[in-house]
Design a protein around this motif. Sequence first.
Motif, PDB file in Angstrom:
ATOM      1  N   LEU A  78       0.906  -1.161   0.248  1.00 12.65           N
ATOM      2  CA  LEU A  78      -0.091  -0.020  -0.291  1.00 12.65           C
ATOM      3  C   LEU A  78       0.831   1.200   0.128  1.00 12.65           C
ATOM      4  O   LEU A  78       0.854   2.122  -0.719  1.00 12.65           O
ATOM      5  N   LEU A  79       1.719   1.281   0.938  1.00 11.47           N
ATOM      6  CA  LEU A  79       2.797   2.433   1.203  1.00 11.47           C
ATOM      7  C   LEU A  79       3.563   2.746  -0.361  1.00 11.47           C
ATOM      8  O   LEU A  79       3.468   3.629  -0.854  1.00 11.47           O
ATOM      9  N   ASN A  80       3.855   1.636  -0.977  1.00 10.40           N
ATOM     10  CA  ASN A  80       4.851   1.808  -2.258  1.00 10.40           C
ATOM     11  C   ASN A  80       3.735   2.189  -3.140  1.00 10.40           C
ATOM     12  O   ASN A  80       3.922   3.136  -4.130  1.00 10.40           O
ATOM     13  N   ALA A  81       2.507   1.717  -3.360  1.00 14.00           N
ATOM     14  CA  ALA A  81       1.620   2.279  -4.166  1.00 14.00           C
ATOM     15  C   ALA A  81       1.132   3.663  -3.947  1.00 14.00           C
ATOM     16  O   ALA A  81       0.914   4.443  -5.185  1.00 14.00           O
ATOM     17  N   VAL A  82       0.664   4.237  -3.142  1.00 15.25           N
ATOM     18  CA  VAL A  82       0.359   5.424  -2.829  1.00 15.25           C
ATOM     19  C   VAL A  82       1.599   6.744  -2.906  1.00 15.25           C
ATOM     20  O   VAL A  82       1.262   7.847  -3.219  1.00 15.25           O
ATOM     21  N   THR A  83       2.699   6.188  -2.671  1.00 14.89           N
ATOM     22  CA  THR A  83       3.938   7.227  -2.472  1.00 14.89           C
ATOM     23  C   THR A  83       4.715   7.163  -3.845  1.00 14.89           C
ATOM     24  O   THR A  83       5.294   8.112  -3.982  1.00 14.89           O
ATOM     25  N   THR A  84       4.852   6.079  -4.425  1.00  9.68           N
ATOM     26  CA  THR A  84       5.726   6.006  -5.658  1.00  9.68           C
ATOM     27  C   THR A  84       5.043   5.669  -7.096  1.00  9.68           C
ATOM     28  O   THR A  84       5.420   5.634  -7.974  1.00  9.68           O
ATOM     29  N   LEU A 144      -2.141  17.446  10.717  1.00  6.06           N
ATOM     30  CA  LEU A 144      -1.153  16.208  10.377  1.00  6.06           C
ATOM     31  C   LEU A 144      -0.225  16.190  11.535  1.00  6.06           C
ATOM     32  O   LEU A 144       0.586  15.394  11.494  1.00  6.06           O
ATOM     33  N   THR A 145      -0.248  17.282  12.281  1.00  9.31           N
ATOM     34  CA  THR A 145       0.977  17.049  13.512  1.00  9.31           C
ATOM     35  C   THR A 145       0.787  15.915  14.236  1.00  9.31           C
ATOM     36  O   THR A 145       1.947  15.227  14.582  1.00  9.31           O
ATOM     37  N   PRO A 146      -0.192  15.569  14.639  1.00 10.80           N
ATOM     38  CA  PRO A 146      -0.178  14.149  15.471  1.00 10.80           C
ATOM     39  C   PRO A 146       0.384  13.008  14.720  1.00 10.80           C
ATOM     40  O   PRO A 146       0.923  12.239  15.392  1.00 10.80           O
ATOM     41  N   ILE A 147       0.070  12.890  13.442  1.00  7.66           N
ATOM     42  CA  ILE A 147       0.595  11.941  12.478  1.00  7.66           C
ATOM     43  C   ILE A 147       2.090  11.960  12.558  1.00  7.66           C
ATOM     44  O   ILE A 147       2.855  10.997  12.666  1.00  7.66           O
ATOM     45  N   MET A 148       2.639  13.281  12.459  1.00 10.28           N
ATOM     46  CA  MET A 148       3.894  13.366  12.403  1.00 10.28           C
ATOM     47  C   MET A 148       4.590  13.117  13.719  1.00 10.28           C
ATOM     48  O   MET A 148       5.643  12.342  13.590  1.00 10.28           O
ATOM     49  N   LYS A 149       4.126  13.145  14.792  1.00 12.57           N
ATOM     50  CA  LYS A 149       4.351  12.799  16.094  1.00 12.57           C
ATOM     51  C   LYS A 149       4.686  11.548  15.995  1.00 12.57           C
ATOM     52  O   LYS A 149       5.393  10.706  16.702  1.00 12.57           O
ATOM     53  N   GLU A 150       3.824  10.698  15.626  1.00  7.25           N
ATOM     54  CA  GLU A 150       3.623   9.157  15.502  1.00  7.25           C
ATOM     55  C   GLU A 150       4.744   8.468  14.880  1.00  7.25           C
ATOM     56  O   GLU A 150       5.153   7.440  15.274  1.00  7.25           O
ATOM     57  N   ALA A 197       2.085   5.681  10.821  1.00  6.66           N
ATOM     58  CA  ALA A 197       1.976   7.034  10.526  1.00  6.66           C
ATOM     59  C   ALA A 197       2.365   7.378   9.109  1.00  6.66           C
ATOM     60  O   ALA A 197       1.863   8.191   8.546  1.00  6.66           O
ATOM     61  N   ILE A 198       3.662   6.720   8.727  1.00  3.98           N
ATOM     62  CA  ILE A 198       4.080   7.322   7.233  1.00  3.98           C
ATOM     63  C   ILE A 198       2.899   6.839   6.258  1.00  3.98           C
ATOM     64  O   ILE A 198       2.812   7.467   5.183  1.00  3.98           O
ATOM     65  N   ILE A 199       2.107   5.750   6.472  1.00  2.00           N
ATOM     66  CA  ILE A 199       1.035   5.222   5.468  1.00  2.00           C
ATOM     67  C   ILE A 199       0.249   6.365   5.389  1.00  2.00           C
ATOM     68  O   ILE A 199      -0.408   6.791   4.479  1.00  2.00           O
ATOM     69  N   LEU A 200      -0.222   6.893   6.541  1.00  2.00           N
ATOM     70  CA  LEU A 200      -1.246   8.107   6.462  1.00  2.00           C
ATOM     71  C   LEU A 200      -0.851   9.106   5.654  1.00  2.00           C
ATOM     72  O   LEU A 200      -1.646   9.872   5.103  1.00  2.00           O
ATOM     73  N   LEU A 201       0.616   9.386   6.045  1.00  2.00           N
ATOM     74  CA  LEU A 201       0.964  10.559   5.233  1.00  2.00           C
ATOM     75  C   LEU A 201       1.155  10.163   3.532  1.00  2.00           C
ATOM     76  O   LEU A 201       0.712  11.119   2.793  1.00  2.00           O
ATOM     77  N   GLY A 202       1.337   8.982   3.360  1.00  2.00           N
ATOM     78  CA  GLY A 202       1.216   8.627   1.748  1.00  2.00           C
ATOM     79  C   GLY A 202      -0.095   8.624   1.518  1.00  2.00           C
ATOM     80  O   GLY A 202      -0.326   9.116   0.393  1.00  2.00           O
ATOM     81  N   LEU A 203      -0.989   8.422   2.004  1.00  2.00           N
ATOM     82  CA  LEU A 203      -2.519   8.533   1.920  1.00  2.00           C
ATOM     83  C   LEU A 203      -3.035   9.769   1.424  1.00  2.00           C
ATOM     84  O   LEU A 203      -3.663  10.282   0.576  1.00  2.00           O
ATOM     85  N   GLN A 204      -2.515  10.697   2.535  1.00  2.00           N
ATOM     86  CA  GLN A 204      -2.972  12.209   2.246  1.00  2.00           C
ATOM     87  C   GLN A 204      -2.263  12.504   1.213  1.00  2.00           C
ATOM     88  O   GLN A 204      -2.774  13.397   0.165  1.00  2.00           O
ATOM     89  N   SER A 205      -0.972  12.313   0.548  1.00  2.00           N
ATOM     90  CA  SER A 205      -0.264  12.671  -0.766  1.00  2.00           C
ATOM     91  C   SER A 205      -1.248  12.302  -1.665  1.00  2.00           C
ATOM     92  O   SER A 205      -1.113  12.786  -2.859  1.00  2.00           O
ATOM     93  N   TRP A 206      -1.570  10.950  -1.655  1.00  2.00           N
ATOM     94  CA  TRP A 206      -2.279  10.371  -2.806  1.00  2.00           C
ATOM     95  C   TRP A 206      -3.786  11.085  -3.099  1.00  2.00           C
ATOM     96  O   TRP A 206      -4.014  11.350  -4.111  1.00  2.00           O
ATOM     97  N   ALA A 207      -4.237  11.368  -1.870  1.00  2.00           N
ATOM     98  CA  ALA A 207      -5.550  12.284  -1.923  1.00  2.00           C
ATOM     99  C   ALA A 207      -5.205  13.433  -2.734  1.00  2.00           C
ATOM    100  O   ALA A 207      -6.027  13.907  -3.558  1.00  2.00           O
ATOM    101  N   ILE A 208      -4.195  14.193  -2.466  1.00  2.00           N
ATOM    102  CA  ILE A 208      -3.716  15.511  -3.121  1.00  2.00           C
ATOM    103  C   ILE A 208      -3.741  15.322  -4.612  1.00  2.00           C
ATOM    104  O   ILE A 208      -4.079  16.005  -5.533  1.00  2.00           O
ATOM    105  N   HIS A 209      -3.037  14.115  -5.009  1.00  2.00           N
ATOM    106  CA  HIS A 209      -2.502  13.648  -6.308  1.00  2.00           C
ATOM    107  C   HIS A 209      -3.918  13.521  -7.102  1.00  2.00           C
ATOM    108  O   HIS A 209      -4.358  13.888  -7.962  1.00  2.00           O
ATOM    109  N   PHE A 210      -4.847  12.697  -6.533  1.00  2.00           N
ATOM    110  CA  PHE A 210      -6.258  12.243  -7.090  1.00  2.00           C
ATOM    111  C   PHE A 210      -6.910  13.584  -7.159  1.00  2.00           C
ATOM    112  O   PHE A 210      -7.330  13.739  -8.354  1.00  2.00           O
ATOM    113  N   ARG A 211      -6.934  14.377  -6.208  1.00  2.00           N
ATOM    114  CA  ARG A 211      -7.801  15.823  -6.654  1.00  2.00           C
ATOM    115  C   ARG A 211      -7.165  16.587  -7.710  1.00  2.00           C
ATOM    116  O   ARG A 211      -7.821  17.207  -8.475  1.00  2.00           O
TER     117      ARG A 211
END
Length: 534
Positions: A310-316, A353-359, A368-382
């Motif tokens: 999942l992480l590889n799919a959403v980030t790369t 996103l601060t709590p996710i960063m701290k995690e 936590a990195i997966i959550l950031l990757g999902l947020q990145s892909w959401a931006i990409h999608f939009r």
Amino acid sequence: MLQLFLSEPKWIDHNANDESAKQKKYLLSELESLIQSLMSSSGRSEARLWLCNTLSGISSISPRRQQELFLSLLTSKPTKQHLAAQLLQLIFDKQPQKVGPIIAKKSYMLQDFFRGNPVRILQWFSNFSGSSGLEHGKGAKALSQFSFVNRDLCWEELEWKGKHGQSPAMVATKPQYFLDLDVQRTVENFLEYVPEFWSSREFSDSLKDGEILDIDTKFFVNLFVDQMYKEDLEEIWEVIDEFLTEESFSFLCRHLLIILNEQELQLFLDMISKHLNPRSESIEYGNASQWLEIILSNCTADWTINQLLLLNAVTTQGRQLLHFVRQEGSLDVKEKINKLVFQLCESGSANDLTPIMKECFNRKTIEAIILLGLQSWAIHFRLSEEFRSPESWESLFINNGIRFHKSNKYTLLHDEISEDCGSDLDERSSKRLKSKKKRKQKKKRRRSFDRDESDENELRDFDLSNNRLDLQSKAGDWLLSTDGYSTTWSSRPARTPVKALLLSVVEVGFCQMGRCCLTFHFDFMSKLLNRGKP
């Protein structure tokens, strides 16, 4: 307006944004479930291929360590005979001369290779030359030489197509007579009555260059696999060790990892983390493999194969995943993803996103990195769905505090700045320098246009005013403050070496223009590597 999380989060303890942060984590978890479900049902093999491709780009493993890594996988239990077979096939294809001497040393084993198989017999032994100026083929040469040297032993076993046989003296003066030899019957006689031939120097020499592998590669693969695991033949393991050291890590990954099942791939990923040595100071923002190196080397035993896929799919593989969702997702799934993406991109602030960063500094970093990757892909999608006109992109820049200059010039070099970008450029440059620049720019633009002429999505309009050849972008070109206005950025999929747009999501994130793929900013990952406190 789309939230790019550009403002730096405040690393303070407070509960003011708890509800907003919880809502964002909930939305990201829902998006994760939808993508995981879709990948598990119809995209599992594709997701594994994406991960293998990313792994192939890892560059911090030395040749000796890569040899140890693949050898450990090859000798692990249960026996990986299918992996050994694939590796041997690669060696046969690229370096058959290294295997030939091993076959030559055990030439007697080839009796079973030829016995009862006329096709193989004729392929190897029937290539006699009819002209004195040409040599016999390797198999034919071995047969003829052995027959002359040992004529008292085997000449009677030679079968001829004519009414009578040929004497050694006659054939010695006229080698073309061997064309009358009945090769199939002769070799069958040798298999039955002349066992000395199969261990002879003449036959052994014919095998040393490995050319015989071409006759039936599968037979030799199976033969060598048996010799590796049942006989533990040292010579074969030495050839494998040398091959694993000499070949590039990328080549080995692309040809070996793809045949592993998921348990074997997980084992490989467990092993590789011990051999990685990523250097945070040399990270390239657009290099997906380097981010994967950091994750594998710093999140040992915290991840599962599902999480890495999942992480590889959403980030790369953001663009490929987007295409996969559109092609394979049901109408209901696509509607749910659309709704989640809209909510993730519309609401909140950088501090959500601060709590996710701290995690990311806690034990379960990968989650936590997966959550950031999902947020990145959401931006990409939009971005891919809604930002198609120059006006929409400029609105995005303005609302996220990105300063920009319009550019009507399609530049290829990082140090070129458009004359029409909105800056106050010096108008008093010498005419000779301007003329020289124009000539160089015309040549570059003409070459660029010739390369892209066939791509309908990349067409430009010509502006011949003032005797200049400017390439006007239908979609829009800008110079952005994020890289000091030094490189033209276009909203089209990038075909030129444009710089990336830094989107700080901690300094928080990193979005490659053209792919719009959010990864993680170097400063944050450095902190993660050093296990420091934000």
